[in-house]
Design an enzyme around this catalytic site. Structure first.
Site, PDB file in Angstrom:
ATOM      1  N   LYS A 146       0.831  -1.203   0.000  1.00 63.23           N
ATOM      2  CA  LYS A 146       0.000   0.000   0.000  1.00 63.23           C
ATOM      3  C   LYS A 146       0.874   1.265   0.000  1.00 63.23           C
ATOM      4  O   LYS A 146       2.095   1.191   0.201  1.00 63.23           O
ATOM      5  CB  LYS A 146      -0.920  -0.029   1.222  1.00 63.23           C
ATOM      6  CG  LYS A 146      -1.882  -1.222   1.246  1.00 63.23           C
ATOM      7  CD  LYS A 146      -2.808  -1.106   2.448  1.00 63.23           C
ATOM      8  CE  LYS A 146      -3.687  -2.320   2.582  1.00 63.23           C
ATOM      9  NZ  LYS A 146      -4.674  -2.168   3.685  1.00 63.23           N
ATOM     10  N   TYR A 173     -12.261  -2.916  -3.101  1.00 67.06           N
ATOM     11  CA  TYR A 173     -12.798  -2.904  -1.735  1.00 67.06           C
ATOM     12  C   TYR A 173     -14.321  -3.042  -1.700  1.00 67.06           C
ATOM     13  O   TYR A 173     -14.938  -2.734  -0.675  1.00 67.06           O
ATOM     14  CB  TYR A 173     -12.367  -1.628  -1.016  1.00 67.06           C
ATOM     15  CG  TYR A 173     -10.933  -1.668  -0.525  1.00 67.06           C
ATOM     16  CD1 TYR A 173     -10.461  -2.725   0.256  1.00 67.06           C
ATOM     17  CD2 TYR A 173     -10.039  -0.639  -0.823  1.00 67.06           C
ATOM     18  CE1 TYR A 173      -9.154  -2.756   0.717  1.00 67.06           C
ATOM     19  CE2 TYR A 173      -8.726  -0.669  -0.365  1.00 67.06           C
ATOM     20  CZ  TYR A 173      -8.294  -1.738   0.411  1.00 67.06           C
ATOM     21  OH  TYR A 173      -7.001  -1.772   0.880  1.00 67.06           O
ATOM     22  N   ASN A 226      -1.751  -0.290   7.230  1.00 64.27           N
ATOM     23  CA  ASN A 226      -1.197  -1.601   7.589  1.00 64.27           C
ATOM     24  C   ASN A 226      -0.314  -2.201   6.490  1.00 64.27           C
ATOM     25  O   ASN A 226      -0.130  -3.403   6.414  1.00 64.27           O
ATOM     26  CB  ASN A 226      -2.293  -2.559   8.061  1.00 64.27           C
ATOM     27  CG  ASN A 226      -3.316  -2.838   6.995  1.00 64.27           C
ATOM     28  OD1 ASN A 226      -3.207  -2.337   5.871  1.00 64.27           O
ATOM     29  ND2 ASN A 226      -4.313  -3.638   7.326  1.00 64.27           N
ATOM     30  N   HIS A 274      -1.747  -5.485   1.524  1.00 63.96           N
ATOM     31  CA  HIS A 274      -2.992  -6.245   1.405  1.00 63.96           C
ATOM     32  C   HIS A 274      -2.668  -7.637   0.899  1.00 63.96           C
ATOM     33  O   HIS A 274      -1.807  -7.796   0.027  1.00 63.96           O
ATOM     34  CB  HIS A 274      -3.934  -5.555   0.400  1.00 63.96           C
ATOM     35  CG  HIS A 274      -5.071  -6.442  -0.007  1.00 63.96           C
ATOM     36  ND1 HIS A 274      -6.214  -6.576   0.740  1.00 63.96           N
ATOM     37  CD2 HIS A 274      -5.219  -7.291  -1.062  1.00 63.96           C
ATOM     38  CE1 HIS A 274      -7.023  -7.447   0.156  1.00 63.96           C
ATOM     39  NE2 HIS A 274      -6.450  -7.894  -0.948  1.00 63.96           N
ATOM     40  N   GLU A 324      -9.374 -11.050  -7.298  1.00 62.13           N
ATOM     41  CA  GLU A 324      -8.469  -9.897  -7.233  1.00 62.13           C
ATOM     42  C   GLU A 324      -7.400  -9.953  -8.331  1.00 62.13           C
ATOM     43  O   GLU A 324      -7.070  -8.924  -8.919  1.00 62.13           O
ATOM     44  CB  GLU A 324      -7.847  -9.817  -5.834  1.00 62.13           C
ATOM     45  CG  GLU A 324      -8.898  -9.453  -4.785  1.00 62.13           C
ATOM     46  CD  GLU A 324      -8.381  -9.419  -3.351  1.00 62.13           C
ATOM     47  OE1 GLU A 324      -9.119  -8.929  -2.498  1.00 62.13           O
ATOM     48  OE2 GLU A 324      -7.255  -9.901  -3.092  1.00 62.13           O
TER      49      GLU A 324
HETATM   50  P1  CMP Z   1      -6.853  -4.874   3.826  1.00 60.18           P
HETATM   51  O1  CMP Z   1      -6.197  -6.202   3.952  1.00 60.18           O
HETATM   52  O2  CMP Z   1      -6.425  -3.984   2.714  1.00 60.18           O
HETATM   53  O3  CMP Z   1      -8.419  -5.100   3.681  1.00 60.18           O
HETATM   54  C1  CMP Z   1      -9.346  -4.179   4.125  1.00 60.18           C
HETATM   55  C2  CMP Z   1      -8.734  -3.079   4.912  1.00 60.18           C
HETATM   56  O4  CMP Z   1      -9.633  -2.363   5.703  1.00 60.18           O
HETATM   57  C3  CMP Z   1      -7.750  -3.630   5.896  1.00 60.18           C
HETATM   58  O5  CMP Z   1      -6.634  -4.098   5.194  1.00 60.18           O
HETATM   59  C4  CMP Z   1      -7.526  -2.440   6.809  1.00 60.18           C
HETATM   60  O6  CMP Z   1      -6.509  -1.577   6.317  1.00 60.18           O
HETATM   61  C5  CMP Z   1      -8.845  -1.725   6.703  1.00 60.18           C
HETATM   62  N1  CMP Z   1      -9.614  -1.771   7.942  1.00 60.18           N
HETATM   63  C6  CMP Z   1     -10.126  -2.856   8.515  1.00 60.18           C
HETATM   64  N2  CMP Z   1     -10.785  -2.500   9.641  1.00 60.18           N
HETATM   65  C7  CMP Z   1     -10.648  -1.147   9.747  1.00 60.18           C
HETATM   66  C8  CMP Z   1     -11.085  -0.197  10.701  1.00 60.18           C
HETATM   67  N3  CMP Z   1     -11.809  -0.554  11.762  1.00 60.18           N
HETATM   68  N4  CMP Z   1     -10.771   1.095  10.480  1.00 60.18           N
HETATM   69  C9  CMP Z   1     -10.048   1.448   9.390  1.00 60.18           C
HETATM   70  N5  CMP Z   1      -9.610   0.585   8.456  1.00 60.18           N
HETATM   71  C10 CMP Z   1      -9.902  -0.697   8.650  1.00 60.18           C
END
Ligand code: CMP
Length: 143
Positions: free
Chosen positions: A9, A49, A112, A115, A126
C-alpha cells in the site's frame, strides 16, 4: 498452482519498505509471477474494496489506496493464500505478532502496509481485477 494477490500500500512504498516486504515472500520460497508499480484510480479502488462498501471506513480505504503509488503483485506456491496471510500478520498491526510484516513495521489499522487476498476465491477475483493474463509470467524456478 495456487496464486494470491498482494499489494504494498502507499504507506509501504513511502516508508521505503518495498524491498523488505518482497524479500519476505522470496525467502519464504514463493514464486513471483506478476508485479507492477502503479497508481490506483478510484474505480479500481472501489471495485477492489467492494466487499467493504457498507463499512464506515470504506471512504477512507478508497482515499488511502488512491493517495500514492502501490506495488501490485501475484505470488504462486502451494498454500500461498493462507501462508502469505501469516507472513503479513493480523489486520491490525497493533495486535499482529512480532515477526510478521505488520507486527514488525505497522502501528495503525488504516496504514497496515500490505494487502493479501483472504481466500482462494478472493485471490482469483483480485488477480483478474488487477492483472491481465499477459501481464503474468508462467515460470517455475529450477533452483
Ligand atoms: P486490507 O487487507 O487492505 O483489507 C481491508 C482493509 O480495511 C484492511 O486491510 C484495513 O486496512 C482496513 N480496515 C479494517 N478494519 C478497519 C477499521 N476498523 N478502520 C479502518 N480501516 C480498517
Amino acid at each position: 498452482m495456487e496464486r494470491t494477490f498482494l499489494a504494498i500500500k502507499p504507506d509501504g512504498v513511502q516508508r521505503k519498505l518495498i524491498g523488505e516486504i518482497i524479500k519476505r515472500f522470496e525467502t519464504k520460497g514463493f514464486t513471483l509471477v506478476g508485479l507492477k508499480f502503479m497508481s490506483v484510480n478510484r474505480e479500481l479502488a472501489e471495485q477492489h474494496y467492494d466487499v467493504h462498501k457498507e463499512r464506515p471506513f470504506f471512504g477512507n480505504l478508497v482515499e488511502f489506496i488512491t493517495s500514492g503509488p502501490i506495488i501490485a503483485m501475484v505470488w504462486e506456491g502451494d498454500g500461498v493464500v493462507s501462508a502469505a496471510r501469516k507472513v503479513i500478520g493480523a489486520t491490525n498491526p497493533l495486535t499482529a505478532e512480532p515477526g510478521t510484516i505488520r507486527g514488525d513495521y505497522g502501528a495503525n489499522i488504516g496504514r497496515n502496509l500490505i494487502h493479501g487476498s483472504d481466500a482462494i476465491e478472493t485471490a482469483q477475483r483480485e488477480i483478474a481485477l488487477w492483472f491481465k493474463d499477459e501481464e503474468l509470467v508462467n515460470w517455475q524456478p529450477t533452483l
